[in-house]
Every structure is written in C-alpha cells, then in structure tokens.
Design a protein around this motif. Sequence first.
Motif, short mmCIF file in Angstrom:
data_model
loop_
_atom_site.label_atom_id
_atom_site.label_comp_id
_atom_site.label_asym_id
_atom_site.label_seq_id
_atom_site.Cartn_x
_atom_site.Cartn_y
_atom_site.Cartn_z
N TRP A 170 0.85 -1.19 0.00
CA TRP A 170 0.00 0.00 0.00
C TRP A 170 0.89 1.25 0.00
N GLU A 171 0.38 2.30 -0.66
CA GLU A 171 1.14 3.54 -0.69
C GLU A 171 1.17 4.20 0.69
N GLU A 172 2.20 4.99 0.94
CA GLU A 172 2.32 5.68 2.22
C GLU A 172 1.13 6.62 2.41
N ASP A 173 0.63 6.66 3.64
CA ASP A 173 -0.52 7.49 4.03
C ASP A 173 -1.84 7.02 3.40
N PHE A 174 -1.87 5.77 2.93
CA PHE A 174 -3.12 5.19 2.43
C PHE A 174 -4.12 5.07 3.58
N THR A 175 -5.35 5.53 3.36
CA THR A 175 -6.38 5.48 4.41
C THR A 175 -7.54 4.61 3.95
N PHE A 176 -8.12 3.89 4.88
CA PHE A 176 -9.30 3.08 4.56
C PHE A 176 -10.19 2.96 5.80
N GLY A 177 -11.45 2.72 5.55
CA GLY A 177 -12.40 2.66 6.65
C GLY A 177 -13.47 1.61 6.45
N ILE A 178 -14.08 1.22 7.56
CA ILE A 178 -15.20 0.28 7.57
C ILE A 178 -16.30 0.94 8.40
N GLY A 179 -17.45 1.17 7.81
CA GLY A 179 -18.54 1.82 8.53
C GLY A 179 -19.87 1.20 8.23
N MET A 180 -20.88 1.69 8.94
CA MET A 180 -22.23 1.15 8.75
C MET A 180 -23.29 2.24 8.90
N GLY A 181 -22.96 3.44 8.48
CA GLY A 181 -23.94 4.52 8.52
C GLY A 181 -23.70 5.49 9.67
N GLU A 182 -24.51 6.55 9.69
CA GLU A 182 -24.38 7.57 10.72
C GLU A 182 -24.76 7.03 12.10
N LYS A 183 -24.10 7.55 13.13
CA LYS A 183 -24.35 7.17 14.52
C LYS A 183 -24.18 5.67 14.74
N ALA A 184 -23.25 5.09 14.01
CA ALA A 184 -22.96 3.66 14.14
C ALA A 184 -21.45 3.49 14.22
N PRO A 185 -20.98 2.38 14.78
CA PRO A 185 -19.53 2.17 14.91
C PRO A 185 -18.82 2.20 13.56
N TYR B 38 -11.50 3.52 11.16
CA TYR B 38 -10.73 4.22 10.15
C TYR B 38 -9.24 4.02 10.44
N MET B 39 -8.48 3.68 9.41
CA MET B 39 -7.07 3.37 9.58
C MET B 39 -6.22 4.08 8.54
N LYS B 40 -4.95 4.19 8.86
CA LYS B 40 -3.99 4.83 7.96
C LYS B 40 -2.67 4.07 8.02
N LYS B 41 -2.09 3.85 6.86
CA LYS B 41 -0.77 3.24 6.82
C LYS B 41 0.28 4.35 6.89
N THR B 42 1.17 4.25 7.83
CA THR B 42 2.27 5.20 7.93
C THR B 42 3.52 4.47 8.42
N LYS B 43 4.57 4.55 7.64
CA LYS B 43 5.85 3.90 7.96
C LYS B 43 5.67 2.41 8.22
N ASN B 44 4.87 1.78 7.34
CA ASN B 44 4.59 0.34 7.40
C ASN B 44 3.88 -0.09 8.68
N ARG B 45 3.27 0.85 9.36
CA ARG B 45 2.44 0.54 10.52
C ARG B 45 1.01 0.96 10.24
N LEU B 46 0.07 0.40 10.96
CA LEU B 46 -1.33 0.79 10.85
C LEU B 46 -1.69 1.64 12.05
N VAL B 47 -2.24 2.79 11.79
CA VAL B 47 -2.62 3.74 12.83
C VAL B 47 -4.13 3.93 12.77
N ARG B 48 -4.77 3.92 13.92
CA ARG B 48 -6.21 4.15 13.96
C ARG B 48 -6.50 5.65 13.98
N LEU B 49 -7.45 6.06 13.13
CA LEU B 49 -7.85 7.46 13.06
C LEU B 49 -9.11 7.67 13.89
#
Length: 210
Positions: free
Chosen positions: A62-77, A80-91
């Motif tokens: 994945w490219e650096e700073d690639f962001t992706f998310g999993i959702g289920m609509g408003e007011k629901a869990p 969101y994650m981001k790849k940075t320096k080969n680590r995954l960071v939660r947003l």
Amino acid sequence: MSQLVLEALDTRTADVWQMSARKKRSLAVKKGISAVILHFLFYGLEVLNQKEEKVRAEVGDWEEDFTFGIGMGEKAPALYMKKTKNRLVRLSAAITVPEDMDLMIRFKSVDAAFAVMSGQIGVAGSYARHGFMLKGDIARAMSVVRCMDLAEAYLFPRFLSRKILKEVPKKNMGIIRTYLAVAGRMIRFESGKRENKRQDGGRQNVTGLL
C-alpha cells in the motif's frame, strides 16, 4: 362497531410500538458488539502486520498514508485506519470524514455489518449479497479484504473460519497466542495514552507557573 374498530387500531398501534422498541434494542446491542469487534479487528490487523508475513506483504504494497475505513452509517460504529511507515494507525472516528478515505467499505445496514462482524458470513459473502458499498480502487479493496480474511482466521475459532472463508490459511499462531498478543498491544497503547496525558498535564502546570 366504531368502538371495536378503535380498540383494534389501538392494539395494532401498541404492537407496532413494541416491535419498534424491540428493534431499537436489537440494533443497540448489535452496534455495541460491532464496536467491540472493530476494536479487536484493528489491533488484530496491527499485530498480524508485525507477525504474519502475508499481511505484512499486503500492507507493504500500500502507498504511504493510504487510508481506509469500515462503517455502517451515521451514529454507528466505524473503524478508520492509515498506513504510515509500514504501521497501521487508527484514526479518530469523531473527526474523520468517510468521504475523505482512499478506500471505504460502507455496510448498507447495521444488520448487514453485524452478520460479518459476528462471523455469520465472510466479507466476500456480504459483497455477493450486496451487503455493502465500496468506494475506492477495487484492486486495493481486494488487498484489504485479504487482510481482513486473515484477521478473521486468526481471531475466530476454526469452526467459524471454515464456514465464512473459502480456505482457512495456515497460521503461525494459535487463537490463544493471537489474543494474548492483541491484549498486550491494547495494554501498551492505553498505557502510552495515559503517559502522554500525564506529560501533557505536567507541561501545562509548568507553563502556568511560568
């Protein structure tokens, strides 16, 4: 006759209200469970990115700073994650805009999301049933889904994995060792947050004295 009709209408209204209340409770429970599972999914992916070669290879592509998310609509869990320096960071879900994600998997309902989160069906099965909408590059989405499948194989008992995955991959850690690694990562993260807050509080106190 009119009195009987009114009584019947009142009864139907009460039934509809009761069904609505039950549905609301059911959705609240499913949202709560989904939030916990998404929490574990993030740490599971983070652990596997360090310990599972297949996940590490996918994330490395994945490219650096690639962001992706999993959702289920408003007011629901949501996750969101981001790849940075080969680590995954939660947003933070509170300040993240789903439309800004490079890749976004948005389930069409809480029920559709819960079916995947609880191991009733896999991500591929949900896609076949049109259970979610996808925004982003399809090739990158397939890579993310492969990582999620691996995470499910590690986090779910084998009898569930066999039901939702086309093929259960060979694992280098058992489920107990996986959960211990996930728990350890969660504890270290929470300890780090508390330490950062303590240091921030100390700096604020020093600034106030000056």
